[in-house]
Design a protein around this motif. Structure first.
Motif, PDB file in Angstrom:
ATOM      1  N   LYS A 198     -13.771   2.451  -3.902  1.00  0.00           N
ATOM      2  CA  LYS A 198     -14.525   3.703  -3.876  1.00  0.00           C
ATOM      3  C   LYS A 198     -16.021   3.404  -3.810  1.00  0.00           C
ATOM      4  CE  LYS A 198     -11.082   6.334  -6.507  1.00  0.00           C
ATOM      5  NZ  LYS A 198     -10.825   7.107  -7.744  1.00  0.00           N
ATOM      6  N   CYS A 234       0.971   5.912  -0.343  1.00  0.00           N
ATOM      7  CA  CYS A 234       0.269   7.187  -0.339  1.00  0.00           C
ATOM      8  C   CYS A 234       1.235   8.274  -0.815  1.00  0.00           C
ATOM      9  CB  CYS A 234      -0.256   7.520   1.061  1.00  0.00           C
ATOM     10  SG  CYS A 234       1.042   7.824   2.262  1.00  0.00           S
ATOM     11  N   ALA A 294      -1.019   9.951   6.096  1.00  0.00           N
ATOM     12  CA  ALA A 294      -1.850   8.744   5.974  1.00  0.00           C
ATOM     13  C   ALA A 294      -1.837   8.009   7.301  1.00  0.00           C
ATOM     14  CB  ALA A 294      -1.314   7.844   4.871  1.00  0.00           C
ATOM     15  N   GLU A 336      -3.955   2.316  -8.677  1.00  0.00           N
ATOM     16  CA  GLU A 336      -5.039   2.533  -7.725  1.00  0.00           C
ATOM     17  C   GLU A 336      -5.197   1.287  -6.860  1.00  0.00           C
ATOM     18  OE1 GLU A 336      -9.901   3.317  -7.710  1.00  0.00           O
ATOM     19  OE2 GLU A 336      -8.760   3.365  -9.597  1.00  0.00           O
ATOM     20  N   ARG A 337      -5.492   1.505  -5.593  1.00  0.00           N
ATOM     21  CA  ARG A 337      -5.668   0.377  -4.677  1.00  0.00           C
ATOM     22  C   ARG A 337      -7.098  -0.155  -4.777  1.00  0.00           C
ATOM     23  NH1 ARG A 337      -4.617   0.365   1.895  1.00  0.00           N
ATOM     24  NH2 ARG A 337      -5.096  -1.832   2.236  1.00  0.00           N
ATOM     25  N   SER A 342       0.864  -1.179   0.000  1.00  0.00           N
ATOM     26  CA  SER A 342       0.000   0.000   0.000  1.00  0.00           C
ATOM     27  C   SER A 342       0.903   1.233   0.000  1.00  0.00           C
ATOM     28  CB  SER A 342      -0.912  -0.008   1.227  1.00  0.00           C
ATOM     29  OG  SER A 342      -0.144  -0.037   2.418  1.00  0.00           O
ATOM     30  N   ASP A 374      -5.546   4.505   5.373  1.00  0.00           N
ATOM     31  CA  ASP A 374      -5.653   5.617   4.427  1.00  0.00           C
ATOM     32  C   ASP A 374      -4.470   5.589   3.463  1.00  0.00           C
ATOM     33  OD1 ASP A 374      -6.539   7.858   3.165  1.00  0.00           O
ATOM     34  OD2 ASP A 374      -5.871   9.274   4.701  1.00  0.00           O
ATOM     35  N   TYR A 375      -4.395   4.522   2.679  1.00  0.00           N
ATOM     36  CA  TYR A 375      -3.376   4.389   1.635  1.00  0.00           C
ATOM     37  C   TYR A 375      -4.121   4.112   0.325  1.00  0.00           C
ATOM     38  CZ  TYR A 375       0.320   4.141   5.173  1.00  0.00           C
ATOM     39  OH  TYR A 375       1.187   4.424   6.196  1.00  0.00           O
ATOM     40  N   PRO A 376      -4.426   5.139  -0.443  1.00  0.00           N
ATOM     41  CA  PRO A 376      -5.285   4.955  -1.620  1.00  0.00           C
ATOM     42  C   PRO A 376      -4.593   4.332  -2.827  1.00  0.00           C
ATOM     43  CG  PRO A 376      -4.628   7.245  -1.422  1.00  0.00           C
ATOM     44  CD  PRO A 376      -4.063   6.547  -0.228  1.00  0.00           C
ATOM     45  N   TYR A 377      -3.287   4.078  -2.751  1.00  0.00           N
ATOM     46  CA  TYR A 377      -2.552   3.553  -3.900  1.00  0.00           C
ATOM     47  C   TYR A 377      -1.900   2.213  -3.551  1.00  0.00           C
ATOM     48  CZ  TYR A 377      -3.032   8.410  -5.397  1.00  0.00           C
ATOM     49  OH  TYR A 377      -3.538   9.647  -5.721  1.00  0.00           O
TER      50      TYR A 377
END
Length: 544
Positions: A189, A56, A62, A133-134, A54, A66-69
Motif C-alpha cells: 500500500k 481476491c 480481479a 494481506e498481500r 495470491s 489485482d489480488y490484494p490477499y
C-alpha cells in the motif's frame, strides 16, 4: 489398484512435511467462518511447509496483479500452519494492534492481520489455509540484489521496526524464533511502502513464564541455523533469543556474511562458534569489519547481560539505534534505501567523493572516477581519453575552451650538431614518343587532360549534332541528320514508336517516343582492325 498414489497427493519433503500439490488458478475456496469466498490467483512462492497463492474476493473482479490477499495452503497433516493460524487468532486482532500502536505512539507497525482461515478439499486431498494481506518483496531478495550490503542507516531502521514487532509479540506471551530477511516483507500500500512486516509464525512459541529455563534436546537447533539464538540451540527459545537473532541479521546486512556460514551443516559447530563469538563480541566484530557502528556492538553486549527469562529493555535498545541514526541525519521514518551507495551515478563525467584518512589522522577528499555502466551491467568501450573532472567543474557551469598543447622537444644530454644537407635537382626524364594517331598524355597540360581524359573530366562533353543530342535535346534543329564526323554515323538510326507508358497517367493518350536502334554495318572493309580507325571520339570505343 492398491498402493497407487493419487495424482493430487502432496509430495513428501526431507524434513517429513508434505508439500501441497499445485492448486489450479481460479479455484474458489469457501470460508465458513467469515462466510466469504476466495478465488485463487497465481502462486507467489513456496514456504518451508506449504505454498502461498495470491487471492481476491470471489465477488469482485480481479485482473492481472489485482489480488490484494495472499493464501497460505498446506496439507492438513502438517503442523506449522496450524500453529500460525492459532497465533493469528489470538494476537492479530486489529483492535489489539491499534491499542499497542497508540500506547507506543507509533504511526505504523509491522504486524500483519488475517482475513480468513479454514479447510479446503481439492483432488481428494484436504488442505488447511490462512488468508492474509498481500505484501511486496522480502528483505533477503533486496539484500542479494544490493550485492549483500545494506547502507548502515537502513540496517538500523529495519532494526527499529523489528524491535517494535518483537515487543508486541512478547507482550502477547509469544516469541517468534525465526526472524530473518526472507520473513520480512515490504508493504504494497502507498501508506506502508516504507514499512516492513514480520510474517511466518510457524515456529512461534508460547513463553513458559512460570517455569525455569530448561533446555529441551528434542527441540534443539530449531529455526534457521545461521540466525538461531544460543537459547534456541539448547531447545528453549526466549525473548533475549529473539533480540540475538535480530542482531545476527543486522550484522549480516552490514558485513555481508556471518563467521559460521561455512559450517551450517553442523549445528553443534555453529552453536560453539556463536558461544565463542558472544564471549568476545567487540574483538570478533572488529576483526570482521572495521566500519561496523558501535551501536550494534553495544546491542550485543546488552544481550550478554540479560538473564534467560528477563524481559528486554526495549527503550534502551531503541535509543541505541535512534542515536546512531541521528549521527547519519536520519530518523526511523526516513525512506528506506537498500542500494549500497547512492552517491555513485552511472552518468558520464560524474565523480565519487572518497574520504581518505592519512597516517596523521587528517581527512583528505579525493575524487575517483565512476565508470559509466549500461543497464545490462556491461562497461562501454573506451573511445579515447576524456578530460579529467576537477572540483571547480559543476553541471551548471559553462564548459571551458580547451587549450591546445604545444609540442615540447625532447631534451638530450648529447651536444647538438648542425648538419647541412645539399639539395640536388634532378633532371626530368625523357618522355617516349607518342604513337601514331594517339594523344601523348604525359605531355598534356591539366586543361588538356581534363579535355581528353573521361576520368579527370568533371562534365562530359558531347557534340550537339551527335545522335545523343537528337534524343536529349531539341529534335527540330537537326531533324535526325548528323553533321559531325562521329564514327557512329552508320551505326545507329532513329525510329518513332508509339508506346503506352508503364506508369498510370491521368489520361490514356499515347506518347511519341524516339528510340535509338542499332544498324547493321555493311561498309566496313575486311582485314582492317578498329585500331586503324581514327582516334576515339567522345570517350566511346568503335563497334566491333
Amino acid at each position: 489398484m492398491a498402493g497407487r498414489v493419487k495424482k493430487g497427493a502432496p509430495k513428501k519433503k526431507a524434513a517429513g512435511y508434505k508439500m501441497p500439490a499445485p492448486i489450479p488458478t481460479g479455484e474458489v475456496i469457501k470460508d465458513t467462518l467469515f462466510k466469504k469466498e476466495w478465488r485463487i490467483g497465481p502462486s507467489i512462492g513456496v514456504g518451508g511447509f506449504g505454498e502461498i497463492y495470491s487471492a481476491c474476493d470471489h465477488t469482485l473482479k480481479a485482473k492481472g496483479s489485482d489480488y490484494p490477499y495472499a493464501i497460505k495452503i498446506e496439507p492438513h497433516e502438517n503442523g506449522p500452519l496450524f500453529v500460525e493460524i492459532n497465533f493469528y487468532l489470538r494476537n492479530a486482532n486489529k483492535d489489539d494492534i491499534a491499542k499497542f500502536m497508540q500506547s507506543r505512539k507509533l504511526t505504523s507497525l509491522g504486524m500483519p492481520t488475517y482475513f480468513g482461515k479454514g479447510s479446503h478439499e481439492s483432488n481428494g486431498v484436504t488442505y488447511r489455509y490462512l488468508v492474509m494481506e498481500r505484501f511486496g518483496k522480502d528483505v533477503w531478495s533486496l539484500f542479494t540484489e544490493a550485492g549483500k550490503s545494506f547502507p548502515p542507516a537502513t540496517v538500523f531502521q529495519l532494526g527499529l521496526q523489528m524491535l517494535d514487532v518483537l515487543e508486541y509479540i512478547h507482550s502477547r506471551g509469544y516469541v517468534h524464533a525465526d526472524l530473518k530477511g526472507a520473513n520480512m516483507l515490504l508493504g504494497l500500500k502507498k501508506t506502508a511502502k516504507n514499512q516492513v512486516y514480520l510474517v511466518d509464525f510457524g515456529l512461534a512459541t508460547r513463553l513458559k513464564e512460570d517455569q525455569p529455563f530448561t533446555p529441551d534436546p528434542k527441540s534443539a537447533h530449531n529455526g534457521t541455523i545461521e540466525y538461531t539464538s544460543r537459547d534456541a540451540h539448547l531447545g528453549e527459545p526466549t525473548m533475549r533469543g529473539d533480540l540475538e537473532i535480530l542482531g545476527y541479521n543486522m550484522l549480516q546486512w552490514l558485513v555481508g556474511e556471518l563467521p559460521w556460514e561455512k559450517s551450517l551443516k553442523q549445528p553443534k559447530t555453529v552453536q560453539a562458534m556463536k558461544e565463542e563469538f558472544m564471549k568476545n563480541v567487540r574483538t570478533k566484530i572488529k576483526s570482521m569489519a572495521s566500519n561496523v557502528p558501535d551501536a550494534l556492538i553495544k546491542f550485543f553486549e546488552y544481550i550478554n547481560t540479560m538473564k534467560p527469562k528477563e524481559v528486554p529493555d526495549y527503550k534502551k535498545c531503541r535509543k541505541l539505534f535512534e542515536d546512531y541514526l541521528k549521527t547519519e541525519g536520519k530518523t526511523r521514518n526516513s525512506t528506506l534505501e537498500f542500494s549500497p551507495s547512492k552517491t555513485q551515478s552511472p552518468s558520464k563525467g560524474r565523480t565519487k567523493r572518497v574520504i581518505a584518512v592519512d597516517s596523521d589522522g587528517s581527512d583528505e577528499e579525493a575524487e575517483a572516477p565512476v565508470k559509466a555502466t549500461k543497464q545490462n551491467g556491461d562497461v562501454p568501450k573506451k573511445r579515447g581519453r576524456k578530460p579529467k573532472v576537477t572540483d571547480a567543474d559543476t553541471e551548471n557551469k559553462a564548459p571551458e575552451v580547451k587549450e591546445t598543447k604545444t609540442k615540447v622537444k625532447r631534451k638530450s644530454s648529447e651536444p647538438a650538431v648542425l648538419v647541412k644537407v645539399k639539395k640536388t635537382r634532378l633532371n626530368p626524364t625523357s618522355t617516349p614518343p607518342a604513337k601514331e594517331n594517339h594523344t601523348n598524355i604525359a605531355t598534356q597540360t591539366s586543361i588538356d587532360k581534363n579535355k581528353y581524359s573521361p576520368r579527370l573530366n568533371t562534365s562530359r562533353h558531347v557534340s550537339f549534332d551527335s545522335p545523343i543530342s537528337e534524343i536529349v535535346g531539341d529534335s527540330s534543329k537537326n531533324s535526325g541528320i548528323n553533321s559531325s564526323g562521329d564514327i557512329f554515323d552508320d551505326s545507329f538510326t532513329i525510329k518513332e514508336v508509339k508506346v503506352k507508358p508503364k506508369r498510370k497517367l491521368l489520361s490514356n493518350e499515347e506518347v511519341l517516343v524516339k528510340r535509338v536502334i542499332r544498324k547493321k554495318v555493311t561498309n566496313v572493309k575486311k582485314g582492317k582492325s578498329w585500331k586503324d580507325l581514327p582516334t576515339v571520339v567522345n570517350g566511346r570505343s568503335p563497334p566491333k
